[in-house]
Motif scaffolding. Structure first.
Motif, PDB file in Angstrom:
ATOM      1  N   UNK A 156      36.083  -9.813 -18.395  1.00 46.03           N
ATOM      2  CA  UNK A 156      35.232 -10.851 -18.979  1.00 46.03           C
ATOM      3  C   UNK A 156      35.707 -11.188 -20.386  1.00 46.03           C
ATOM      4  N   UNK A 157      36.864 -11.830 -20.486  1.00 46.19           N
ATOM      5  CA  UNK A 157      37.414 -12.232 -21.773  1.00 46.19           C
ATOM      6  C   UNK A 157      37.509 -13.749 -21.830  1.00 46.19           C
ATOM      7  N   UNK A 158      37.160 -14.308 -22.968  1.00 49.52           N
ATOM      8  CA  UNK A 158      37.199 -15.760 -23.126  1.00 49.52           C
ATOM      9  C   UNK A 158      38.634 -16.250 -23.288  1.00 49.52           C
ATOM     10  N   UNK A 159      38.919 -17.387 -22.677  1.00 46.40           N
ATOM     11  CA  UNK A 159      40.189 -18.065 -22.895  1.00 46.40           C
ATOM     12  C   UNK A 159      41.379 -17.466 -22.197  1.00 46.40           C
ATOM     13  N   UNK A 160      41.162 -16.553 -21.253  1.00 46.18           N
ATOM     14  CA  UNK A 160      42.293 -15.955 -20.551  1.00 46.18           C
ATOM     15  C   UNK A 160      42.103 -16.039 -19.046  1.00 46.18           C
ATOM     16  N   UNK A 161      43.207 -16.084 -18.343  1.00 44.62           N
ATOM     17  CA  UNK A 161      43.227 -15.996 -16.879  1.00 44.62           C
ATOM     18  C   UNK A 161      43.474 -14.534 -16.508  1.00 44.62           C
ATOM     19  N   UNK A 162      42.732 -14.024 -15.541  1.00 43.22           N
ATOM     20  CA  UNK A 162      42.806 -12.602 -15.193  1.00 43.22           C
ATOM     21  C   UNK A 162      43.132 -12.398 -13.723  1.00 43.22           C
ATOM     22  N   UNK A 163      43.865 -11.333 -13.439  1.00 40.31           N
ATOM     23  CA  UNK A 163      44.066 -10.827 -12.087  1.00 40.31           C
ATOM     24  C   UNK A 163      43.846  -9.318 -12.129  1.00 40.31           C
ATOM     25  N   UNK A 164      42.930  -8.852 -11.308  1.00 36.92           N
ATOM     26  CA  UNK A 164      42.662  -7.419 -11.278  1.00 36.92           C
ATOM     27  C   UNK A 164      43.828  -6.678 -10.634  1.00 36.92           C
ATOM     28  N   UNK A 165      44.287  -5.600 -11.300  1.00 38.35           N
ATOM     29  CA  UNK A 165      45.419  -4.835 -10.793  1.00 38.35           C
ATOM     30  C   UNK A 165      45.015  -3.514 -10.152  1.00 38.35           C
ATOM     31  N   UNK A 166      43.926  -2.918 -10.591  1.00 34.23           N
ATOM     32  CA  UNK A 166      43.552  -1.599 -10.090  1.00 34.23           C
ATOM     33  C   UNK A 166      42.071  -1.544  -9.745  1.00 34.23           C
ATOM     34  N   UNK A 167      41.715  -0.599  -8.913  1.00 34.96           N
ATOM     35  CA  UNK A 167      40.328  -0.232  -8.654  1.00 34.96           C
ATOM     36  C   UNK A 167      40.222   1.245  -9.030  1.00 34.96           C
ATOM     37  N   UNK A 168      39.666   1.501 -10.200  1.00 33.47           N
ATOM     38  CA  UNK A 168      39.737   2.836 -10.778  1.00 33.47           C
ATOM     39  C   UNK A 168      38.705   3.801 -10.191  1.00 33.47           C
ATOM     40  N   UNK A 169      39.176   5.008  -9.920  1.00 37.44           N
ATOM     41  CA  UNK A 169      38.333   6.138  -9.550  1.00 37.44           C
ATOM     42  C   UNK A 169      38.663   7.287 -10.498  1.00 37.44           C
ATOM     43  N   UNK A 170      37.687   8.141 -10.743  1.00 38.06           N
ATOM     44  CA  UNK A 170      37.851   9.229 -11.700  1.00 38.06           C
ATOM     45  C   UNK A 170      37.622  10.576 -11.034  1.00 38.06           C
ATOM     46  N   UNK A 171      38.481  11.534 -11.372  1.00 35.43           N
ATOM     47  CA  UNK A 171      38.309  12.901 -10.882  1.00 35.43           C
ATOM     48  C   UNK A 171      39.035  13.862 -11.822  1.00 35.43           C
ATOM     49  N   UNK A 172      38.572  15.111 -11.896  1.00 29.58           N
ATOM     50  CA  UNK A 172      39.282  16.110 -12.699  1.00 29.58           C
ATOM     51  C   UNK A 172      40.659  16.395 -12.102  1.00 29.58           C
ATOM     52  N   UNK A 173      41.649  16.569 -12.974  1.00 31.92           N
ATOM     53  CA  UNK A 173      42.988  16.975 -12.553  1.00 31.92           C
ATOM     54  C   UNK A 173      43.472  18.065 -13.488  1.00 31.92           C
ATOM     55  N   UNK A 174      44.351  18.921 -12.974  1.00 34.93           N
ATOM     56  CA  UNK A 174      44.873  20.028 -13.762  1.00 34.93           C
ATOM     57  C   UNK A 174      46.168  20.502 -13.118  1.00 34.93           C
ATOM     58  N   UNK A 175      46.773  21.517 -13.690  1.00 36.26           N
ATOM     59  CA  UNK A 175      47.979  22.080 -13.110  1.00 36.26           C
ATOM     60  C   UNK A 175      47.622  22.894 -11.862  1.00 36.26           C
TER      61      UNK A 175
ATOM     62  N   UNK B  57      53.685  14.341  -6.299  1.00 35.73           N
ATOM     63  CA  UNK B  57      54.763  15.296  -6.569  1.00 35.73           C
ATOM     64  C   UNK B  57      54.244  16.721  -6.723  1.00 35.73           C
ATOM     65  N   UNK B  58      52.926  16.893  -6.857  1.00 36.80           N
ATOM     66  CA  UNK B  58      52.359  18.223  -7.023  1.00 36.80           C
ATOM     67  C   UNK B  58      52.363  18.731  -8.443  1.00 36.80           C
ATOM     68  N   UNK B  59      52.743  17.871  -9.401  1.00 42.02           N
ATOM     69  CA  UNK B  59      52.708  18.279 -10.807  1.00 42.02           C
ATOM     70  C   UNK B  59      51.288  18.529 -11.259  1.00 42.02           C
ATOM     71  N   UNK B  60      50.362  17.687 -10.782  1.00 45.27           N
ATOM     72  CA  UNK B  60      48.948  17.848 -11.050  1.00 45.27           C
ATOM     73  C   UNK B  60      48.195  17.933  -9.729  1.00 45.27           C
TER      74      UNK B  60
END
Length: 295
Positions: free
Chosen positions: A151-170, A249-252
Motif C-alpha cells: 500500500x504505497x502511493x505512486x508506485x506499481x506493485x507485484x507481490x513476490x512472496x507469501x511469507x510464513x514464519x517458523x523457528x529455525x536453527x542448526x 541443504x540442511x544448513x538450517x
C-alpha cells in the motif's frame, strides 16, 4: 526577473539530511564528509533566515520551517530528475539499479541471480540495500523490492512472496528441541522492523508465557539474524522465502515445522505511470516469473 535561489549544494544537502534525518547518512549518500553537510545546512539556514533542523544528541528533528520547506525541495529534485530522464534518457551504459533489503538480496535474490545472468548476460545490474521503510522512495533506483502490505502511493506493485514464519536453527540445536516448550531458557534471535515476530508466533502456538523465559538478541536485519543462527548463536524466527535454500541443504532446520502465515510480503515496485527502461522491464518480467514459477 532573476531568481534568487540558494546554492544547489545546500539544497541537495537539506534534501538528503531531511530524508535520512541524519547528517552522517546524508554525507554517505552525497559522497562528502559529515562536516561538509553540516556546513551546507548552516549556509542554507543563514540565507533563508530560518532554522531548519533541531540538533539533538541522538539525531535530528525538522523545525516547523523545515517541515514546510521539505515538500518543495523534494518535489523540485523529483521534477528535475524526471525532466532529465524524459529529455535525455538514461545513459546506455548506466547499470540497472535495484534496491532491496539486505536479507532479500542475500537469501532470496542471490540464489536465483545466476539464472538471470545466464539468460541476460548483457545487462549490467547494481544491487543496493536499505533497511528501514523511509529509505525506500525509488530515488536513484529503477526498481525496488519492499516489505509490507503493498500500500504505497505512486508506485506499481507485484507481490513476490507469501511469507510464513517458523523457528529455525542448526541441526545440532534442533536435536534438543521437541516442542515449543523446549525454547525456555534459549536465546531467541529477533529481527527488528517486522510487524510479526516472536511474540506473535509464541502466542499462536500457545506458548506466549515463554517469552519472558528466553534471552533476546536483536539484529537490525534478517540477514544479520540468519548469519548468527548459522553460527549457532541462537534460534531465529525466519521468513520462509529467506531459508528455502538453507533448509533444502540442511544448513538450517525448522525443528517444529509450525509455520505462521503473515499478511506482510515482499513486493516488486516501480514508479507508476513512468515508462521503464528496457533492462528494467526485462528484470521486472523475470522476477515476476520467478514468483509464478514458485522458485
Amino acid at each position: 526577473m532573476s531568481r534568487r535561489l540558494p546554492p544547489a549544494q545546500t539544497l541537495h544537502a537539506f534534501d538528503a539530511a531531511a530524508r535520512h534525518m541524519s547528517f552522517t547518512e546524508a554525507a554517505r549518500e552525497l559522497g562528502v564528509t559529515q562536516a561538509a553537510v553540516s556546513q551546507r545546512i548552516r549556509l542554507l539556514e543563514h540565507q533563508l533566515g530560518q532554522t531548519l533542523f533541531l540538533r539533538h544528541a541522538r539525531g535530528l528533528e525538522l523545525t516547523e520551517a523545515g517541515q514546510a520547506f521539505m515538500p518543495a525541495v523534494t518535489e523540485a529534485f523529483e521534477r528535475l530528475s524526471t525532466g532529465i530522464a524524459e529529455a535525455f534518457g538514461t545513459p546506455r551504459d548506466a547499470p540497472l539499479t535495484v534496491r532491496t533489503t539486505p536479507g532479500f538480496a542475500a537469501h532470496w535474490l542471490a540464489p536465483r541471480f545466476h539464472d538471470f545472468q545466464r539468460a541476460h548476460p548483457g545487462i549490467s545490474l547494481r544491487i543496493t540495500t536499505a533497511v528501514w521503510p523511509n529509505d525506500f522512495d525509488l530515488d536513484g533506483a529503477d526498481l525496488e523490492v519492499r516489505y509490507g502490505h503493498g500500500e504505497w502511493d505512486g508506485v506499481e506493485c507485484q507481490r513476490l512472496t507469501h511469507e510464513r514464519l517458523a523457528p529455525v536453527c542448526t541441526p545440532a540445536t534442533a536435536r534438543e528441541l521437541r516442542d515449543p516448550e523446549d525454547l525456555a531458557g534459549r536465546q531467541l534471535l529477533h529481527a527488528a522492523g517486522f510487524a510479526t515476530g516472536w511474540p506473535q508466533w509464541l502466542a499462536w502456538v500457545g506458548a506466549g508465557h515463554l517469552l519472558d523465559r528466553t534471552t533476546p538478541l536483536i539484529g537490525d536485519t534478517m540477514a544479520v539474524v540468519l548469519a548468527l543462527t548459522m553460527r549457532d548463536a541462537g534460534i531465529a524466527l525466519a521468513r520462509s522465502g529467506f531459508v528455502e535454500t538453507a533448509l533444502a541443504e540442511g544448513t538450517l532446520v525448522a525443528p517444529f515445522d509450525l509455520w505462521l502465515e503473515t499478511d506482510e510480503s515482499f513486493f516488486l515496485t516501480r514508479v507508476a505511470g513512468r515508462q521503464p527502461r528496457p533492462d528494467a522491464e526485462i528484470f521486472w518480467t523475470w522476477l515476476v516469473g520467478q514468483r509464478e514459477a514458485g522458485t
